[in-house]
Design an enzyme around this catalytic site. Structure first.
Site, PDB file in Angstrom:
ATOM      1  N   LEU A 140     -18.659   4.760  -8.355  1.00 12.14           N
ATOM      2  CA  LEU A 140     -18.194   5.304  -7.069  1.00 12.14           C
ATOM      3  C   LEU A 140     -16.743   4.958  -6.811  1.00 12.14           C
ATOM      4  CD1 LEU A 140     -21.042   3.952  -4.743  1.00 12.14           C
ATOM      5  CD2 LEU A 140     -21.014   6.068  -6.067  1.00 12.14           C
ATOM      6  N   CYS A 185     -12.105  -2.963  -7.751  1.00 11.15           N
ATOM      7  CA  CYS A 185     -12.681  -2.829  -9.102  1.00 11.15           C
ATOM      8  C   CYS A 185     -11.698  -3.073 -10.238  1.00 11.15           C
ATOM      9  CB  CYS A 185     -13.278  -1.439  -9.282  1.00 11.15           C
ATOM     10  SG  CYS A 185     -14.792  -1.205  -8.378  1.00 11.15           S
TER      11      CYS A 185
HETATM   12  C1  UDX Z   1     -12.394   2.779  -9.158  1.00 10.37           C
HETATM   13  C2  UDX Z   1     -13.007   3.790 -10.135  1.00 10.37           C
HETATM   14  O1  UDX Z   1     -12.321   5.050 -10.006  1.00 10.37           O
HETATM   15  C3  UDX Z   1     -14.494   3.943  -9.866  1.00 10.37           C
HETATM   16  O2  UDX Z   1     -15.058   4.842 -10.827  1.00 10.37           O
HETATM   17  C4  UDX Z   1     -15.146   2.564  -9.984  1.00 10.37           C
HETATM   18  O3  UDX Z   1     -16.523   2.616  -9.741  1.00 10.37           O
HETATM   19  C5  UDX Z   1     -14.496   1.582  -9.010  1.00 10.37           C
HETATM   20  O4  UDX Z   1     -13.086   1.546  -9.267  1.00 10.37           O
HETATM   21  P1  UDX Z   1     -11.601   2.777  -6.616  1.00 10.37           P
HETATM   22  O5  UDX Z   1     -11.347   1.310  -6.775  1.00 10.37           O
HETATM   23  O6  UDX Z   1     -12.281   3.252  -5.374  1.00 10.37           O
HETATM   24  O7  UDX Z   1     -12.493   3.317  -7.830  1.00 10.37           O
HETATM   25  O8  UDX Z   1     -10.157   3.465  -6.699  1.00 10.37           O
HETATM   26  P2  UDX Z   1      -9.442   4.642  -7.511  1.00 10.37           P
HETATM   27  O9  UDX Z   1      -9.396   5.869  -6.709  1.00 10.37           O
HETATM   28  O10 UDX Z   1      -9.982   4.761  -8.884  1.00 10.37           O
HETATM   29  O11 UDX Z   1      -7.949   4.042  -7.584  1.00 10.37           O
HETATM   30  C6  UDX Z   1      -7.687   2.764  -8.191  1.00 10.37           C
HETATM   31  C7  UDX Z   1      -6.225   2.391  -8.070  1.00 10.37           C
HETATM   32  O12 UDX Z   1      -5.406   3.221  -8.876  1.00 10.37           O
HETATM   33  C8  UDX Z   1      -5.667   2.508  -6.654  1.00 10.37           C
HETATM   34  O13 UDX Z   1      -4.810   1.417  -6.388  1.00 10.37           O
HETATM   35  C9  UDX Z   1      -4.914   3.820  -6.701  1.00 10.37           C
HETATM   36  O14 UDX Z   1      -3.906   3.895  -5.733  1.00 10.37           O
HETATM   37  C10 UDX Z   1      -4.361   3.788  -8.097  1.00 10.37           C
HETATM   38  N1  UDX Z   1      -4.024   5.118  -8.654  1.00 10.37           N
HETATM   39  C11 UDX Z   1      -5.009   6.043  -8.869  1.00 10.37           C
HETATM   40  C12 UDX Z   1      -2.716   5.421  -8.984  1.00 10.37           C
HETATM   41  O15 UDX Z   1      -1.790   4.601  -8.820  1.00 10.37           O
HETATM   42  N2  UDX Z   1      -2.435   6.647  -9.525  1.00 10.37           N
HETATM   43  C13 UDX Z   1      -3.391   7.587  -9.757  1.00 10.37           C
HETATM   44  O16 UDX Z   1      -3.072   8.668 -10.282  1.00 10.37           O
HETATM   45  C14 UDX Z   1      -4.724   7.277  -9.410  1.00 10.37           C
END
Ligand code: UDX
Length: 449
Positions: A142, A265
């Site tokens: 998620l 995560c």
């Molecule tokens: C993540 C995974 O996507 C999910 O599958 C897992 O179960 C839990 O960890 P989440 O922590 O909710 O989910 O955040 P996510 O949307 O994946 O973003 C993670 C980090 O990467 C954030 O700090 C976000 O800002 C950063 N990010 C994401 C970027 O810097 N650039 C992007 O293109 C995408």
């Protein structure tokens, strides 16, 4: 079926709501009295879109302790596994839950491990406190802010454990796998193909979760490296990354450069994966580099801001959560950045649409609007990609600020719009590594840098 879910955090409550929606009788156990009271009062302390509404439609009982474990056919473990001081997950809550389940659950009950646990944990519990039950690793994927969509329309369902548990677990998710009569979620991508259900060993399922998050984090670090390099050679990072993403083997998601990745995560899971590799004497070079690059990315961005400002200057920090669409500030790059700026003697006024106060960080002054946070600022810094920051009135902000620097840590603003409003603009990348750093600062911020 009767289902008990242990833990009322993101994974637990979303699992509880989904399993109740699918027709099961669900009790969700939460030991934290404040969190329990919130759920019982019909509130959603996590502010996850749609979750409160779904809980109003389904019947989930919230309770402080598991009184009906003996009647449950399925017990979902969804407790926290926070990062311990050595980088390994702290399994105290998992061990406590396992001891309780082992003592009270019926023999043969399926224990679904949804908490992210080190490889080997499920087998160890199976051979220890849960020897009478069937322990199945069933990691969740998620994303905060999209949790319901990801739960009802997953890309795959991964599960592993004793072979005789496979059919029961597949049946539990049958309507999701077959995409049958699921709730209308606005932005859900519809597909008629069944959701892949992959059954494997518990160890494989446990490793799949770490491998997926480790890979995504590495992808982000790689994208940031390319953006840094693009800056140095005079190429357009957005054009390069956007074109790379058109190759389906690469994919266009998770290529947005920024000041670094964070959240509940990625930092925890990448460190845990590294610890798993270290524990086996395996030197996981690529993962280590991705983790180091992420720290360097943030430090480079902070250092560029510090260099551009005089001591005791004021920063208007826009964003505190680790990403947009959540109220979660755990392992937030925005807060890590604020700490670095404070350490450097700058003062920080911050605004975030989802954060009203930050009791744990008293030196970050949380304001109630963008303009409040930017009033008299020497530099404006965007640290979270909230859509409202992309649409804000830059001219009005420039009238409120003292200085003309705009550091956009999330590539949200077009440099030309920033310039038209009277800002000198710098994006999130290009601030690391010797020559690259110097060139980037001088070309983008002019002599004042
Ligand atoms: C993540 C995974 O996507 C999910 O599958 C897992 O179960 C839990 O960890 P989440 O922590 O909710 O989910 O955040 P996510 O949307 O994946 O973003 C993670 C980090 O990467 C954030 O700090 C976000 O800002 C950063 N990010 C994401 C970027 O810097 N650039 C992007 O293109 C995408």
């Amino acid at each position: 079926m009767r289902v008990t879910v242990v833990g009322a955090g993101y994974v637990g409550v979303v699992s509880a709501a989904v399993l109740a929606y699918l027709g099961n009788r669900v009790t969700c156990i939460e030991r934290d009295p404040a969190r329990l009271a919130a759920w019982r009062g019909g509130d959603d302390p996590l502010r996850e879109p749609g979750l409160r509404e779904l809980l109003q439609r389904v019947d989930v009982r919230f309770a402080p302790e598991a009184t009906d474990l003996a009647e449950s056919e399925v017990i979902v473990v969804a407790v926290g596994t926070p990062m311990g001081s050595d980088g390994r997950p702290d399994l105290e809550q998992v061990e406590t839950a396992a001891a309780q389940i082992g003592a009270h659950a019926r023999s043969g009950a399926v224990v679904l491990m949804r908490s992210t646990v080190p490889v080997g944990t499920c087998d160890r519990l199976q051979n220890g406190p849960l020897r009478a039950q069937r322990v199945v690793s069933n990691p969740e994927f998620l994303r905060e802010g999209h949790a319901l969509r990801d739960a009802f329309f997953p890309d795959r369902i991964i599960a592993g454990g004793p072979a005789d548990a496979a059919r029961g677990v597949e049946e539990l998710y049958r309507r999701i796998i077959d995409r049958e009569s699921l709730p209308d979620l606005d932005d859900a991508e519809r597909s008629s193909a069944p959701v892949p259900f992959r059954w494997m060993s518990a160890a494989s399922a446990e490793l799949t979760k770490y491998a997926a998050n480790g890979f995504l984090a590495t992808k982000l670090s790689f994208a940031n490296e390319i953006a840094n390099l693009a800056q140095a050679v005079g190429a357009d990072a957005a054009a390069v990354l956007g074109s790379m993403g058109l190759d389906p083997r690469i994919g266009s998601q998770f290529l947005r450069p920024g000041l670094g990745w964070g959240g509940s995560c990625f930092p925890k899971d990448t460190r845990a994966l590294q610890a798993i590799a270290d524990g086996m004497g395996y030197d996981f070079l690529v993962l280590k580099a991705a983790i180091d690059q992420n720290a360097r990315q943030l430090r480079g961005f902070a250092a560029a801001i510090e260099r551009a400002l005089r001591p005791r200057s004021q920063v208007g920090l826009l964003g505190l959560t680790f990403k947009a669409g959540t109220a979660d500030t755990r392992e937030s790059p925005a807060i890590a950045l604020a700490r670095l700026l404070l350490q450097a003697g700058l003062s920080v006024n911050a605004y975030d649409p989802a954060v009203r106060d930050l009791p744990a960080e008293p030196r970050i002054r949380v304001r109630s609007s963008v303009l409040d946070a930017c009033e008299g600022a020497d530099a404006v810094v965007i640290a979270t990609e909230w859509p409202e920051f992309a649409a804000m009135d830059l001219r009005a902000i420039r009238r409120a600020t003292r200085g003309d620097l705009l550091f956009d840590g999330r590539s949200l603003i077009a440099p030309s719009s920033a310039a038209a409003a009277g800002f000198r603009y710098a994006g999130p990348t290009g601030f690391v590594g010797g020559a690259i750093e110097t060139k980037a600062v001088t070309t983008r911020l002019g002599t004042a840098a």
